[in-house]
Design an enzyme around this catalytic site. Structure first.
Site, PDB file in Angstrom:
ATOM      1  N   CYS A  14       0.837  -1.196   0.000  1.00  0.00           N
ATOM      2  CA  CYS A  14       0.000   0.000   0.000  1.00  0.00           C
ATOM      3  C   CYS A  14       0.881   1.259   0.000  1.00  0.00           C
ATOM      4  CB  CYS A  14      -0.946  -0.007   1.195  1.00  0.00           C
ATOM      5  SG  CYS A  14      -2.048   1.422   1.139  1.00  0.00           S
ATOM      6  N   GLY A  35      -6.866  -6.498 -10.959  1.00  0.00           N
ATOM      7  CA  GLY A  35      -7.477  -5.509 -10.083  1.00  0.00           C
ATOM      8  C   GLY A  35      -8.433  -4.612 -10.842  1.00  0.00           C
TER       9      GLY A  35
HETATM   10  C1  LIG Z   1      -9.348   0.965  -5.440  1.00  0.00           C
HETATM   11  C2  LIG Z   1      -8.127   0.139  -5.157  1.00  0.00           C
HETATM   12  C3  LIG Z   1      -7.921  -0.361  -3.881  1.00  0.00           C
HETATM   13  C4  LIG Z   1      -6.795  -1.160  -3.609  1.00  0.00           C
HETATM   14  N1  LIG Z   1      -6.659  -1.700  -2.375  1.00  0.00           N
HETATM   15  C5  LIG Z   1      -5.662  -2.596  -2.130  1.00  0.00           C
HETATM   16  C6  LIG Z   1      -5.599  -3.318  -0.907  1.00  0.00           C
HETATM   17  O1  LIG Z   1      -6.467  -3.186  -0.020  1.00  0.00           O
HETATM   18  N2  LIG Z   1      -4.549  -4.168  -0.738  1.00  0.00           N
HETATM   19  C7  LIG Z   1      -3.594  -4.363  -1.696  1.00  0.00           C
HETATM   20  O2  LIG Z   1      -2.668  -5.152  -1.499  1.00  0.00           O
HETATM   21  N3  LIG Z   1      -3.653  -3.712  -2.876  1.00  0.00           N
HETATM   22  C8  LIG Z   1      -4.667  -2.859  -3.122  1.00  0.00           C
HETATM   23  N4  LIG Z   1      -4.760  -2.246  -4.337  1.00  0.00           N
HETATM   24  C9  LIG Z   1      -3.790  -2.582  -5.393  1.00  0.00           C
HETATM   25  C10 LIG Z   1      -4.303  -3.729  -6.284  1.00  0.00           C
HETATM   26  O3  LIG Z   1      -4.474  -4.912  -5.542  1.00  0.00           O
HETATM   27  C11 LIG Z   1      -3.340  -3.996  -7.465  1.00  0.00           C
HETATM   28  O4  LIG Z   1      -2.091  -4.337  -6.935  1.00  0.00           O
HETATM   29  C12 LIG Z   1      -3.175  -2.789  -8.377  1.00  0.00           C
HETATM   30  O5  LIG Z   1      -4.418  -2.188  -8.666  1.00  0.00           O
HETATM   31  C13 LIG Z   1      -2.474  -3.170  -9.677  1.00  0.00           C
HETATM   32  O6  LIG Z   1      -3.199  -4.138 -10.376  1.00  0.00           O
HETATM   33  P1  LIG Z   1      -4.142  -3.762 -11.670  1.00  0.00           P
HETATM   34  O7  LIG Z   1      -3.241  -3.094 -12.670  1.00  0.00           O
HETATM   35  O8  LIG Z   1      -4.679  -5.072 -12.142  1.00  0.00           O
HETATM   36  O9  LIG Z   1      -5.198  -2.836 -11.152  1.00  0.00           O
HETATM   37  C14 LIG Z   1      -5.853  -1.427  -4.622  1.00  0.00           C
HETATM   38  C15 LIG Z   1      -6.051  -0.891  -5.896  1.00  0.00           C
HETATM   39  C16 LIG Z   1      -7.171  -0.125  -6.178  1.00  0.00           C
HETATM   40  C17 LIG Z   1      -7.361   0.409  -7.573  1.00  0.00           C
END
Ligand SMILES: Cc1cc2nc3c(=O)[nH]c(=O)nc-3n(C[C@H](O)[C@H](O)[C@H](O)COP(=O)(O)O)c2cc1C
Length: 333
Positions: free
Chosen positions: A102, A226
């Protein structure tokens, strides 16, 4: 298929943990679209230890979501261990995940989230303490590093493995990048080559083809999705099908989108209450409608609504309008 500890994951598609999104209502919906593993939104270790009601409600898991990974965050070994013990004994989660990614200052200034990434020794120390305190398998979700001068992804993942962690998920960005720039899949590949535990690759998987490319080129055991799944559980279903059969099934119709949006809304109402659920659902509804032509007006109206009835009426009316337009366009051809 792969295993995290003794937990069997039936395909290689994983829903990413997302705060404010991945509660039971959304996770169950995504699970029904075929995800091999769903991850819950991050939960504060201190919130658990202080018996914070809102935090404890976040630990609710429907049996139909399983296998499920529940993520905790914190900046101190002692509180993380105690929170992990609570999750181990009092929830039906299958896996306990520690957040080391995070990037938000509120979190990193308490030494939590991505702050861990600066010190592989600290990672070893905390992960071994958690592993020794619980029965469920422990995993870590991390970014590749703090900034471009501190990319310790390989050392950090090796520390997790040595400490008894059963898998790592790696988001190919640094903390400083937040969500900007491109995820660096090469570093995920270096991690995969450096450890024997399963590695789940994450970052910028926007299409089923991206997922296949990550699995084929980077060699990861699973692919974590995500943002592409926001308002779009079909992304999961389409990816699972594409990986299994090579078939790229079409995007859903607007009616299908709205039907699932309303199912999601009703699950959220059951989980929270109508007032909270409708407010939370405003952003989801906008995501479900993303890319549908002519959605600006209905999105504005959704932002004002407060009851299920109002929201459902707006959505249903919008489908009627879109379908009428599609019909008249088809007749005009
Ligand atoms: C709205 C939002 C909330 C997220 N909350 C978390 C979380 O609670 N824990 C975590 O490890 N990553 C969190 N992430 C990161 C995602 O798990 C992921 O690593 C990131 O979005 C990259 O992947 P993507 O390109 O498929 O979106 C969050 C991302 C977004 C967009």
């Amino acid at each position: 298929m792969f295993k995290i500890g003794d937990v069997q994951i039936n395909n290689r598609v994983v829903l990413a943990p997302m705060a404010g999104v991945c509660n039971s209502a959304f996770r169950l919906t995504v699970k029904e679209f075929g995800a091999g593993l769903v991850c819950a939104e991050m939960v504060s270790d201190k919130g658990i230890l202080f018996n914070n009601e809102k935090t404890l409600n976040m630990l609710y898991i429907d049996e139909r979501e399983k296998p499920l990974s529940l993520q905790i965050f914190g900046g101190e070994k002692e509180t993380l261990v105690e929170a992990a013990k609570f999750v181990d004994k009092n929830t039906n989660a299958d896996i306990i995940d520690i957040n080391m990614g995070c990037p938000v200052p509120k979190i990193t200034k308490c030494d939590a989230g991505a702050k861990w990434l600066l010190d592989p020794n600290k990672i070893y120390d905390v992960v071994s303490a958690v592993v020794n305190a619980v029965e469920k398998p422990v995993t870590v979700k991390m970014r590749i590093g703090w900034d471009e001068d501190h990319i310790y992804a390989v050392e950090n993942a090796q520390a997790v493995e040595r400490a008894g962690g059963k898998a790592v998920a790696v988001h190919g960005r640094t903390r400083v990048q937040m969500y900007e720039g491109k995820a660096d899949w090469n570093i995920i590949k270096q991690v995969k080559e450096a450890v024997n535990i399963p590695v789940i690759g994450n970052g910028d998987v926007q299409t089923p083809q991206d997922a296949k490319r990550m699995l084929d080129e980077i060699g990861v055991d699973g692919v974590m999705i995500g943002r592409a799944a926001l308002g779009n559980p079909w992304m999961i279903y389409r990816t699972v099908r594409y990986l299994e059969t090579g078939e790229l099934i079409p995007e859903p119709s607007v009616r299908e989108k709205i039907d699932v949006c309303i199912l999601h809304l009703d699950r959220l109402i059951a989980l929270k209450n109508e007032h909270i659920a409708v407010k939370e659902m405003r952003k989801h509804a906008a995501w479900y409608l993303k890319g549908v032509r002519g959605n600006a007006r209905v999105r504005n109206a959704i932002n004002e609504c407060n009851t299920r009835e109002e929201l459902v009426n707006l959505l249903r009316q919008f489908v009627e309008e879109v379908e009428a337009k599609q019909q008249s366009d088809a007749q005009a051809v």
